[in-house]
Design an enzyme around this catalytic site. Structure first.
Site, PDB file in Angstrom:
ATOM      1  N   GLU A 161      -0.200   2.380   9.404  1.00 24.03           N
ATOM      2  CA  GLU A 161      -1.462   2.925   9.932  1.00 24.03           C
ATOM      3  C   GLU A 161      -1.175   3.638  11.251  1.00 24.03           C
ATOM      4  OE1 GLU A 161      -4.331   2.607   8.268  1.00 24.03           O
ATOM      5  OE2 GLU A 161      -3.457   1.330   6.720  1.00 24.03           O
ATOM      6  N   CYS A 218       0.859  -1.203   0.000  1.00 22.44           N
ATOM      7  CA  CYS A 218       0.000   0.000   0.000  1.00 22.44           C
ATOM      8  C   CYS A 218       0.885   1.240   0.000  1.00 22.44           C
ATOM      9  CB  CYS A 218      -0.891  -0.022   1.241  1.00 22.44           C
ATOM     10  SG  CYS A 218      -1.626   1.567   1.653  1.00 22.44           S
ATOM     11  N   CYS A 229      -3.734   7.551  -1.387  1.00 23.04           N
ATOM     12  CA  CYS A 229      -5.060   7.585  -2.030  1.00 23.04           C
ATOM     13  C   CYS A 229      -6.170   8.041  -1.090  1.00 23.04           C
ATOM     14  CB  CYS A 229      -5.418   6.217  -2.589  1.00 23.04           C
ATOM     15  SG  CYS A 229      -4.022   5.194  -2.970  1.00 23.04           S
ATOM     16  N   THR A 286      -4.133   5.611   7.209  1.00 26.14           N
ATOM     17  CA  THR A 286      -3.033   5.145   6.371  1.00 26.14           C
ATOM     18  C   THR A 286      -2.082   6.303   6.075  1.00 26.14           C
ATOM     19  OG1 THR A 286      -4.627   3.651   5.346  1.00 26.14           O
ATOM     20  CG2 THR A 286      -2.522   3.917   4.233  1.00 26.14           C
ATOM     21  N   TYR A 344      -9.413  -0.108  -5.015  1.00 21.41           N
ATOM     22  CA  TYR A 344      -8.815  -1.379  -4.604  1.00 21.41           C
ATOM     23  C   TYR A 344      -8.581  -2.340  -5.776  1.00 21.41           C
ATOM     24  CZ  TYR A 344      -8.808  -0.490   0.408  1.00 21.41           C
ATOM     25  OH  TYR A 344      -8.512   0.004   1.654  1.00 21.41           O
ATOM     26  N   HIS A 347     -13.096   5.546  -3.227  1.00 15.41           N
ATOM     27  CA  HIS A 347     -12.057   4.733  -2.602  1.00 15.41           C
ATOM     28  C   HIS A 347     -12.283   3.236  -2.834  1.00 15.41           C
ATOM     29  CE1 HIS A 347      -8.413   4.957  -0.350  1.00 15.41           C
ATOM     30  NE2 HIS A 347      -8.812   4.037   0.502  1.00 15.41           N
ATOM     31  N   CYS A 386      -4.929  -0.899  -6.793  1.00 16.17           N
ATOM     32  CA  CYS A 386      -3.767  -1.133  -5.913  1.00 16.17           C
ATOM     33  C   CYS A 386      -3.624  -2.607  -5.558  1.00 16.17           C
ATOM     34  CB  CYS A 386      -3.842  -0.260  -4.673  1.00 16.17           C
ATOM     35  SG  CYS A 386      -5.069  -0.744  -3.443  1.00 16.17           S
ATOM     36  N   GLU A 401      -6.811  -5.488   6.053  1.00 19.53           N
ATOM     37  CA  GLU A 401      -6.908  -4.223   5.317  1.00 19.53           C
ATOM     38  C   GLU A 401      -7.777  -4.410   4.079  1.00 19.53           C
ATOM     39  OE1 GLU A 401      -6.539  -0.672   3.380  1.00 19.53           O
ATOM     40  OE2 GLU A 401      -5.869  -2.504   2.425  1.00 19.53           O
TER      41      GLU A 401
HETATM   42 FE1  SF4 Z   1      -3.438   1.785   0.210  1.00 24.91          FE
HETATM   43 FE2  SF4 Z   1      -4.877   0.860  -1.839  1.00 24.91          FE
HETATM   44 FE3  SF4 Z   1      -6.026   2.414   0.050  1.00 24.91          FE
HETATM   45 FE4  SF4 Z   1      -4.250   3.416  -1.746  1.00 24.91          FE
HETATM   46  S1  SF4 Z   1      -6.318   2.563  -2.187  1.00 24.91           S
HETATM   47  S2  SF4 Z   1      -4.325   3.844   0.450  1.00 24.91           S
HETATM   48  S3  SF4 Z   1      -2.810   1.721  -1.938  1.00 24.91           S
HETATM   49  S4  SF4 Z   1      -5.168   0.338   0.318  1.00 24.91           S
HETATM   50 FE    FE Z   2      -6.597   1.012   2.358  1.00 25.84          FE
END
Ligand code: SF4
Ligand code: FE
Length: 498
Positions: free
Chosen positions: A259, A100, A104, A191, A298, A294, A301, A445
């Site tokens: 985190e 991660c 984001c 995060t 996912y 958001h 990422c 996560e």
């Molecule tokens: Fe982390 Fe993915 Fe969330 Fe970006 S979208 S902060 S890479 S978990």
């Molecule tokens: Fe996340």
């Protein structure tokens, strides 16, 4: 100011006087602490790729506010193409770091604030949108990292913010002054919070009219008076301080985003940094905007992270000499299928995006929620297949020091070697990567980041239009005519029957 270099990013963090704890220990310079180093390296990779001619077109873009070149992590989405570029960028970064990369949450929180402040102003004649634009230009021009802070501790989950025994279980305004507000409370699971410059505080849940003190969206410098950051424990994090790179699994970048718990102990926020203040009726929409963007992320990422995990698994299969086994191949295909399903959904949600009243672009909500729901399952399934293919040594290997021991190292290496001439530590390194990349912290996560599975299911039911679907079924089964004049027995009736 141009896009920061990795060195400038690190130096800018060093200049901050943050009040931070790792475990129970107050840390003067988190930048130099081994627990934080991998997470900073990961963000450095973003700053580095922004200067790489091959990738700068994806990592940077043009500000619609100033026309300046900016990081895409500070950009307001201007088109469906922008939304797709974001997903492609997330996959690239997931592939490059295997973890991660943290920026984001702030990006989506900034987009949610931009959108909702416009809508409040249009209805109420307030000036939140212009305030936020002024703030955002500063973020863009200084290429700052913003941590989005959404999740309140929540106390008793059966009660709302105003019903808690302790009202501080949700961030709230405790004092209103002529020049700003004072906030108290905490945000959990932030995060990248410990290596960001700014915290963008948003409400984490919809509110009732009598809960106006909890309706607060504002920006706080990470080193503001009254802010305390407490770094979260991760699976295997002792390995960061035990001197073994191999045992860390992903020593350069870590196996999860760092985190942090953030405590706001009566923090003063001047009005130029306040973007929603008491307008409870807009809070639910603000949370939804954030979560929808958001949830689509996912597929990008985690798709990129899965690429690295699939690669590590295939590498182990090669070392074990089973890469041509059709059963192993089929399991690798299944891993690819599970990952690509998530990525395809994220690209689809972006391509089907639409314009919000402020002019920015939102992803398709049904597809975005479907992506995140798939992630809560597929990442576990991909990890399961990685464990299945790689084998039990993932969980039983001796630590790195045993391989180098003058007494036992020779035999430990002998019995971990698969082929004459192999580098035995290569097998160990890939095994440790798989072990750590599928650890509890990483999986949880994937389950709860951007909202727990049930949150997506509620949205899916709401948008699923069951009434409309029932009408479709009724029309298919009960309709008595169509263009070809098909009869109920499936025979084409070309003319009148009588
Ligand atoms: Fe982390 Fe993915 Fe969330 Fe970006 S979208 S902060 S890479 S978990
Ligand atoms: Fe996340």
């Amino acid at each position: 100011m141009p896009i920061k270099t990795p060195q400038e990013y690190v130096e800018s963090l060093r200049a901050l006087k943050i009040n931070a704890y790792i475990g129970a220990e107050k840390v003067e310079s988190p930048v130099d602490h081994p627990a934080i180093g991998p997470h900073i390296n990961t963000v450095c990779k973003i700053y580095e790729l922004a200067h790489n001619p091959e990738h700068e077109g994806l990592i940077t873009t043009t500000s619609h506010l100033t026309g300046h070149k900016i990081s895409r992590f500070t950009h307001i989405f201007q088109s469906t193409d922008d939304l797709m570029c974001k997903i492609k960028m997330l996959r690239l970064l997931g592939q490059t770091t295997g973890t991660c990369f943290q920026r984001c949450v702030g990006l989506d929180a900034m987009n949610a604030t931009y959108a909702i402040s416009y809508e409040i102003d249009a209805a109420r004649g307030t000036d939140y949108h212009q305030r936020f634009k002024n703030y955002l230009i500063g973020i863009q021009d200084n290429d700052l990292m913003v941590a989005g802070a959404m999740t309140d501790p929540k106390g008793n989950r059966g009660k709302g913010p105003s019903q808690q025994d302790d009202p501080d279980q949700f961030v709230r305004v405790v004092e209103r002054r002529a020049d700003g507000v004072v906030i108290r409370g905490a945000k959990l699971h932030n995060t990248g919070g410990i290596n960001s410059h700014e915290i963008l505080v948003l409400p984490g849940t919809g509110l009732k009219p009598e809960e106006a003190d909890f309706a607060i969206a504002c920006a706080v410098p990470v080193d503001a008076n009254g802010v305390t950051l407490i770094f979260g424990r991760q699976t295997n994090d002792d390995r960061k301080t035990q001197g073994s790179n191999v045992d860390m699994g992903n020593p350069r970048f870590g196996v999860v985003g760092g985190e942090v718990m953030i405590i706001f102990d009566d923090v003063f926020v001047p009005y130029e940094r306040v973007f929603l203040n008491g307008e409870t009726e807009y809070v639910g929409q603000m949370v939804t905007y954030f979560a929808t963007w958001h949830r689509a992320n996912y597929g990008g990422c985690k798709g990129g992270n899965a690429d690295v995990l699939i690669g590590a698994t295939a590498k182990i299969a090669q070392i074990h000499g089973v890469e041509r086994n059709t059963i192993v191949k089929d399991k690798v295909i299944e891993m690819i299928h599970l990952s690509e399903t998530c990525y395809a959904g994220a690209i689809g949600a972006s391509a089907a995006g639409y314009t919000l009243p402020c002019g920015s672009y939102m992803v398709d909500p049904m597809m975005a929620n479907t992506v995140k729901q798939n992630i809560t399952r597929n990442i576990y399934s991909i990890g399961r297949l990685a464990h299945d293919i790689a084998g039990g040594f993932l969980a039983t290997m001796p630590e790195e020091a045993a391989f180098d021991s003058p007494e036992i190292g020779k035999l430990v290496r002998k019995y971990h070697l698969c082929n004459e001439g192999d580098d035995v530590m290569e097998r160990v390194r890939y095994g440790r990567y798989i072990e750590n990349a599928t650890s509890t912290t990483t999986l949880v996560e994937a389950m709860h980041g951007a909202g727990s599975p049930q949150a997506q299911r509620i949205v899916m039911l709401g948008l699923g239009d069951l009434k409309g679907k029932i009408a479709m079924a009724e029309e298919v089964l009960n309709g008595d005519s169509d263009a070809l004049g098909l009869s109920i027995r499936g025979q084409v009736v070309t003319g009148k029957t009588d």
